[in-house]
Design an enzyme around this catalytic site. Sequence first.
Site, mmCIF file in Angstrom:
data_model
loop_
_atom_site.group_PDB
_atom_site.id
_atom_site.type_symbol
_atom_site.label_atom_id
_atom_site.label_comp_id
_atom_site.label_asym_id
_atom_site.label_seq_id
_atom_site.Cartn_x
_atom_site.Cartn_y
_atom_site.Cartn_z
ATOM 1 N N GLU A 1 61.165 34.450 43.548
ATOM 2 C CA GLU A 1 60.057 33.848 44.287
ATOM 3 C C GLU A 1 59.093 33.121 43.371
ATOM 4 O OE1 GLU A 1 57.779 36.616 46.557
ATOM 5 O OE2 GLU A 1 59.549 37.832 46.976
ATOM 6 N N CYS B 1 53.284 39.514 46.573
ATOM 7 C CA CYS B 1 53.937 40.240 45.491
ATOM 8 C C CYS B 1 55.360 40.709 45.781
ATOM 9 C CB CYS B 1 53.102 41.432 45.062
ATOM 10 S SG CYS B 1 51.436 41.000 44.611
ATOM 11 N N SER C 1 50.774 37.067 32.418
ATOM 12 C CA SER C 1 50.295 38.385 32.844
ATOM 13 C C SER C 1 51.288 39.455 32.406
ATOM 14 C CB SER C 1 50.142 38.403 34.365
ATOM 15 O OG SER C 1 49.773 39.697 34.818
ATOM 16 N N CYS D 1 56.165 49.684 38.198
ATOM 17 C CA CYS D 1 54.840 50.145 38.607
ATOM 18 C C CYS D 1 55.003 50.767 40.001
ATOM 19 C CB CYS D 1 53.856 48.991 38.651
ATOM 20 S SG CYS D 1 53.621 48.221 37.027
ATOM 21 N N SER E 1 47.568 43.967 32.675
ATOM 22 C CA SER E 1 47.467 44.839 33.838
ATOM 23 C C SER E 1 47.133 46.253 33.381
ATOM 24 C CB SER E 1 48.798 44.833 34.597
ATOM 25 O OG SER E 1 49.046 43.532 35.104
ATOM 26 N N LEU E 2 45.930 46.697 33.693
ATOM 27 C CA LEU E 2 45.507 48.043 33.265
ATOM 28 C C LEU E 2 45.708 49.067 34.379
ATOM 29 C CD1 LEU E 2 42.169 47.512 31.277
ATOM 30 C CD2 LEU E 2 44.472 47.882 30.385
ATOM 31 N N HIS E 3 45.121 48.801 35.534
ATOM 32 C CA HIS E 3 45.260 49.647 36.732
ATOM 33 C C HIS E 3 44.627 51.028 36.626
ATOM 34 C CE1 HIS E 3 47.872 46.458 37.789
ATOM 35 N NE2 HIS E 3 48.934 46.909 37.166
ATOM 36 N N CYS F 1 52.471 30.452 40.914
ATOM 37 C CA CYS F 1 52.821 31.741 40.337
ATOM 38 C C CYS F 1 54.344 31.833 40.221
ATOM 39 C CB CYS F 1 52.281 32.843 41.250
ATOM 40 S SG CYS F 1 52.756 34.508 40.779
ATOM 41 N N CYS G 1 54.360 48.531 43.199
ATOM 42 C CA CYS G 1 54.785 47.120 43.204
ATOM 43 C C CYS G 1 56.186 46.966 43.780
ATOM 44 C CB CYS G 1 54.743 46.583 41.768
ATOM 45 S SG CYS G 1 55.403 44.910 41.579
ATOM 46 N N CYS H 1 62.349 43.930 38.115
ATOM 47 C CA CYS H 1 61.480 44.266 36.986
ATOM 48 C C CYS H 1 61.814 45.673 36.515
ATOM 49 C CB CYS H 1 60.016 44.196 37.412
ATOM 50 S SG CYS H 1 58.853 44.397 36.037
ATOM 51 N N ASN I 1 48.101 45.076 47.948
ATOM 52 C CA ASN I 1 48.804 44.428 49.062
ATOM 53 C C ASN I 1 49.865 45.394 49.548
ATOM 54 O OD1 ASN I 1 47.674 41.761 49.094
ATOM 55 N ND2 ASN I 1 48.716 41.421 47.149
ATOM 56 N N GLY J 1 58.830 40.408 37.565
ATOM 57 C CA GLY J 1 59.259 40.590 36.185
ATOM 58 C C GLY J 1 58.136 40.800 35.199
ATOM 59 N N GLU J 2 58.503 41.261 34.025
ATOM 60 C CA GLU J 2 57.549 41.464 32.928
ATOM 61 C C GLU J 2 57.848 40.398 31.870
ATOM 62 O OE1 GLU J 2 54.780 42.980 31.953
ATOM 63 O OE2 GLU J 2 55.179 41.942 30.073
HETATM 64 N N1 SAH Z 1 54.597 42.215 34.981
HETATM 65 C C1 SAH Z 1 53.358 41.475 34.967
HETATM 66 C C2 SAH Z 1 53.198 40.571 36.195
HETATM 67 C C3 SAH Z 1 53.084 41.364 37.457
HETATM 68 S S1 SAH Z 1 52.379 40.646 38.912
HETATM 69 C C4 SAH Z 1 52.205 42.443 34.891
HETATM 70 O O1 SAH Z 1 52.422 43.642 35.023
HETATM 71 O O2 SAH Z 1 51.088 42.002 34.674
HETATM 72 C C5 SAH Z 1 50.678 40.382 38.595
HETATM 73 C C6 SAH Z 1 49.728 41.497 39.005
HETATM 74 O O3 SAH Z 1 49.872 41.895 40.385
HETATM 75 C C7 SAH Z 1 49.931 42.755 38.171
HETATM 76 O O4 SAH Z 1 48.676 43.208 37.759
HETATM 77 C C8 SAH Z 1 50.559 43.689 39.176
HETATM 78 O O5 SAH Z 1 50.349 45.037 38.823
HETATM 79 C C9 SAH Z 1 49.869 43.312 40.447
HETATM 80 N N2 SAH Z 1 50.566 43.767 41.658
HETATM 81 C C10 SAH Z 1 51.886 43.925 41.865
HETATM 82 N N3 SAH Z 1 52.141 44.368 43.108
HETATM 83 C C11 SAH Z 1 50.941 44.486 43.715
HETATM 84 C C12 SAH Z 1 50.552 44.885 45.036
HETATM 85 N N4 SAH Z 1 51.425 45.239 45.956
HETATM 86 N N5 SAH Z 1 49.226 44.857 45.306
HETATM 87 C C13 SAH Z 1 48.332 44.472 44.383
HETATM 88 N N6 SAH Z 1 48.637 44.101 43.136
HETATM 89 C C14 SAH Z 1 49.935 44.102 42.804
#
Ligand code: SAH
Length: 361
Positions: free
Chosen positions: A97, A341, A199, A121, A222-224, A110, A124, A117, A298, A167-168
């Site tokens: 996508e 996503c 990212s 996570c 991406s910290l989270h 994007c 995700c 991936c 999301n 993907g990463e």
């Molecule tokens: N692998 C990369 C790119 C991922 S997508 C990374 O980890 O940064 C970009 C961002 O969207 C990341 O911070 C990811 O954690 C976040 N993301 C993925 N799925 C999501 C979802 N369902 N809701 C909100 N954020 C999401």
Amino acid sequence: MTALPGERPCLTDLAVDGYDVLLDLEGARRFHPASVRRWVLARGVRDVDAMTDLPKAFRAALADAWDVRRTRLALASDSDDGTTKLLLELRDGQTIESVLIPEGDRLTLCVSTQVGCGVRCAFCASGLLGVVRDLTSGEIVEQFLEARALAAERGRPLTNLVLMGGGEPLNNFAHVRTALEALIHADGAAFGARRITVSTIGIPKKIDRLEELGKQVNLAISLHAPNEALRGRLIPGLDRVPLDDVLAAAGRYFRRTGREITFEYAVLKGVNDSVECAEELARRLKGVRGKVNLIPWNPVADLPFDRPDDAAVDAMVRTLEARGVRTTVRRSRGRDIDAACGQLRRRFPTGDAVRERDARR
Ligand code: SAH
């Protein structure tokens, strides 16, 4: 249906300085490689016949041995909010996508860097089935070329590019680097490095190598979570990397490039959305030059999380800002077309799945 190209070499897979291999073709002249590169990357043509300033004999030799593209646009669907979701079918039938996101004067694309991936996570959609394979550099470049053409058709040029799709990117470093060079180079697609953001989940050693991508590319990490325990629960596929090492790498990247880091934080109701989390995050980010981007989750079907309340997100913003951390909230877009996503690919994992749906219509 257009047939997918066979397993032949493909022009979009070439490095921006690698077009000289075309000198081996019959009838090649010294200036032909640069001309082909211009047709492929600057003009975005899809077939050799369109390269009209090249002699017929050379074009025939080129068409005999090389494909121009290796992906095919399988779906382009527009959302009510202006977002456009592209589903591309790869040579092996897999899909990826890309999303076009208009916002004010900007039009951001994007793109994906892998099929699936491997980081997994917990919240995700992309990691649900693990990583299928890395994308080639051409498959990354072609997402850009497809979207640029579509945007131009609609009279609205691309202004920004984010590697934030499936993907990463740092787990597919070599291909990502080759693709970015082709996109940034003046002899390639000539897209400004400062308008590109990579990212990543945050792999310190590879962040240090990011310089190779061109000095001015922006970095998002991406910290989270504000601590290792919670981060480890949300990102089980990441080898335990101390948060301090990630933040130190971010600091080095800022000092070398002068580009401010964005820290992404997917907000999950009842998991990482408390004021205490925000306080701890502000403490951890003390002295790091960057801003926080909160992404209210999301929803992804079958995953055990909930979208946070607006009030909780607002409280996090206030807490972070009060402690001097600049914070933005990402509005979610394109939810009515599965753009959130990785969800379109989940519905159509292969090109065949798209064709089956079309046949039923
Ligand atoms: N692998 C990369 C790119 C991922 S997508 C990374 O980890 O940064 C970009 C961002 O969207 C990341 O911070 C990811 O954690 C976040 N993301 C993925 N799925 C999501 C979802 N369902 N809701 C909100 N954020 C999401």
